[in-house]
Design an enzyme around this catalytic site. Structure first.
Site, mmCIF file in Angstrom:
data_model
loop_
_atom_site.group_PDB
_atom_site.id
_atom_site.type_symbol
_atom_site.label_atom_id
_atom_site.label_comp_id
_atom_site.label_asym_id
_atom_site.label_seq_id
_atom_site.Cartn_x
_atom_site.Cartn_y
_atom_site.Cartn_z
ATOM 1 N N HIS A 56 0.538 -1.408 0.281
ATOM 2 C CA HIS A 56 0.105 0.213 0.325
ATOM 3 C C HIS A 56 1.104 1.215 0.414
ATOM 4 C CE1 HIS A 56 1.060 -0.045 4.284
ATOM 5 N NE2 HIS A 56 0.626 0.970 4.619
HETATM 6 C C1 UD1 Z 1 -1.654 5.241 6.473
HETATM 7 C C2 UD1 Z 1 -0.260 5.454 7.312
HETATM 8 C C3 UD1 Z 1 0.469 4.505 6.506
HETATM 9 C C4 UD1 Z 1 0.137 3.907 7.301
HETATM 10 C C5 UD1 Z 1 -1.398 3.292 6.497
HETATM 11 C C6 UD1 Z 1 -1.849 1.707 6.886
HETATM 12 C C7 UD1 Z 1 -0.421 8.623 6.918
HETATM 13 C C8 UD1 Z 1 0.421 9.406 6.367
HETATM 14 N N1 UD1 Z 1 0.334 6.770 6.346
HETATM 15 O O1 UD1 Z 1 -1.659 5.518 5.159
HETATM 16 O O2 UD1 Z 1 1.390 5.230 6.883
HETATM 17 O O3 UD1 Z 1 1.758 2.356 6.582
HETATM 18 O O4 UD1 Z 1 -1.979 4.239 6.972
HETATM 19 O O5 UD1 Z 1 -3.070 1.303 6.687
HETATM 20 O O6 UD1 Z 1 -0.550 8.783 7.303
HETATM 21 N N2 UD1 Z 1 -9.307 4.610 3.008
HETATM 22 C C9 UD1 Z 1 -10.584 3.854 2.873
HETATM 23 N N3 UD1 Z 1 -11.110 4.008 3.717
HETATM 24 C C10 UD1 Z 1 -9.983 4.136 5.249
HETATM 25 C C11 UD1 Z 1 -8.717 4.903 5.293
HETATM 26 C C12 UD1 Z 1 -8.386 5.105 4.004
HETATM 27 O O7 UD1 Z 1 -11.169 4.372 1.592
HETATM 28 O O8 UD1 Z 1 -10.157 3.636 6.201
HETATM 29 C C13 UD1 Z 1 -8.836 5.672 1.425
HETATM 30 C C14 UD1 Z 1 -8.736 5.974 0.749
HETATM 31 O O9 UD1 Z 1 -9.246 6.769 -0.356
HETATM 32 C C15 UD1 Z 1 -7.870 7.380 0.850
HETATM 33 C C16 UD1 Z 1 -6.420 6.335 1.272
HETATM 34 O O10 UD1 Z 1 -6.951 5.182 1.563
HETATM 35 O O11 UD1 Z 1 -7.383 8.538 -0.137
HETATM 36 C C17 UD1 Z 1 -4.760 6.286 1.647
HETATM 37 O O12 UD1 Z 1 -5.660 7.253 3.027
HETATM 38 P P1 UD1 Z 1 -4.506 7.476 4.062
HETATM 39 O O13 UD1 Z 1 -4.556 7.215 5.344
HETATM 40 O O14 UD1 Z 1 -4.038 8.754 3.614
HETATM 41 O O15 UD1 Z 1 -3.383 6.789 3.927
HETATM 42 P P2 UD1 Z 1 -3.201 5.267 4.022
HETATM 43 O O16 UD1 Z 1 -2.141 5.165 2.335
HETATM 44 O O17 UD1 Z 1 -3.702 4.501 4.501
#
Ligand code: UD1
Length: 358
Positions: A202
């Protein structure tokens, strides 16, 4: 009673906060308050972990959700500033390296609320990783720094952090793993699979780019001709999946699935032939479990998993993945790093008790 606020936001925070919450609760000396920023909000990315890890329902949820880095971090800061000014805790505890961590660190520092960082001192020395920025800033500001390994202490000392603030306590995630291992089972639908490869990917650097994700899938399909492959897809990866050239309904022995809860994932991990990942925590969990781990990155902030454990950095040359699987040495000697013993949270609670001098 003195008040301690735990700030959590994203999936990898929950398994770190659960044992610390419990160890402080056992002291019966403090009022504890749980704040969820809402960075992760899906049932599969958040709710299931609260249930399985026995974390209480958060006292506050800021419901921030997904946004760009600046919007997300700023929204968490605004929500937390109001909350912390109202509640006025004696200590805040933040976890890991996600945007929720650095947002809480900035807010606490500016309103003079002391805070502790659990999993301090890890460095990939790669500032293109958002998590590295979060780690650097959080550690500069923290009042108590709890490290999982001795290399982390060295990193902090080199950055000029006062050694009195640094406490080598071991790895709290291993507290959770040891406690729940007996309850871990693979999902029913994979009960018949043996000798499989478990995959999680991811990181933005691997999955945000369509060309990269295409070549990752080409390699995984190649691997799946020899071994079954199970790949729980993170929402971030799922967003890009729509754009790649593969028929997702016809992936043969490559089993794609939604994100999986803690207990089922642990069950899958402990029975896997090997794990391919770009996650931080999984590098540590596989080391403790003695399962070979191939990390699809050029660097790691968790070097003990390579020097002592089962982890191997295979870089970003995705087409080499099938060869790396075939090259795994099944009898490689490995060790469990010092203080990854299931008692890290108890050590943290003891230090916090002294710090707050009750
Ligand atoms: C975040 C952390 C990363 C960690 C990861 C674990 C930061 C900078 N990054 O990355 O260090 O390894 O979490 O999962 O904080 N989304 C959903 N549902 C959710 C959460 C996210 O659909 O419950 C989707 C959204 O489309 C979003 C994307 O996932 O745009 C990324 O989510 P985000 O929390 O921004 O970063 P992660 O890539 O999950």
């Amino acid at each position: 009673m003195k008040k301690i606020i735990h700030v959590v936001g994203a999936r990898p925070n929950f398994m770190k906060a659960a044992p610390v919450w419990k160890a402080i609760e056992d002291l019966q000396l403090f009022e504890q308050i749980l704040v969820h920023t809402g960075q992760h909000y899906d049932k599969a990315m958040s709710d299931i972990f609260f249930k399985e890890l026995n974390l209480p329902k958060p006292n506050y949820n800021l419901n921030i959700g997904s946004q760009t880095h600046a919007h997300q971090t700023a929204a968490i800061m605004i929500g937390l500033e109001d909350l912390l000014l109202n509640v006025s805790p004696n200590l805040v505890i933040v976890y890991g390296d996600v945007n929720s961590t650095v947002a809480a660190a900035l807010v606490c520092s500016k309103i003079y609320i002391p805070f502790a960082h659990v999993e301090a001192g890890l460095r990939s020395f790669d500032r293109r990783m958002p998590e590295e920025i979060n780690r650097l800033v959080t550690d500069q500001l923290a009042d108590l720094l709890f490290t999982p390994s001795q290399d982390a202490d060295q990193n902090l000392l080199k950055e000029g952090i006062n050694d009195r603030k640094i406490h080598f306590v071991g790895n709290v995630m291993i507290d959770t793993l040891k406690k729940l291992l007996a309850k871990a089972n693979p999902p029913e639908k994979y009960a018949e699979l043996n000798n499989y490869i478990l995959v999680t990917l991811h990181r933005p650097s691997n999955v945000d780019d369509v060309t990269n994700l295409n070549s990752i899938f080409d390699s995984l399909i190649e691997v799946s001709k020899t071994f079954p492959v199970i790949f729980p897809i993170h929402p971030r990866t799922k967003n890009v999946l729509k754009k790649i050239d593969i028929d997702l309904n016809n992936t043969g022995n490559l089993h794609l699935t939604d994100p999986i809860g803690y207990l089922e994932f642990l069950g899958l991990m402990q029975n896997a032939k090997a794990v391919i990942t770009d996650s931080g925590g999984i590098q540590e969990e596989t080391t403790w479990l003695g399962i070979p781990c191939l990390t699809v990155r050029e660097n790691t902030e968790r070097p003990v998993t390579v020097t002592m454990g089962t982890n191997q950095l295979i870089g970003l040359d995705y087409h080499k993945i099938p060869q790396s699987i075939h090259n795994i040495e099944l009898d490689k000697e490995y060790d469990i790093p010092p203080l990854w013993d299931g008692s890290s949270a108890r050590r943290i609670a003891g230090i916090i008790k002294d710090y707050l001098a009750v």
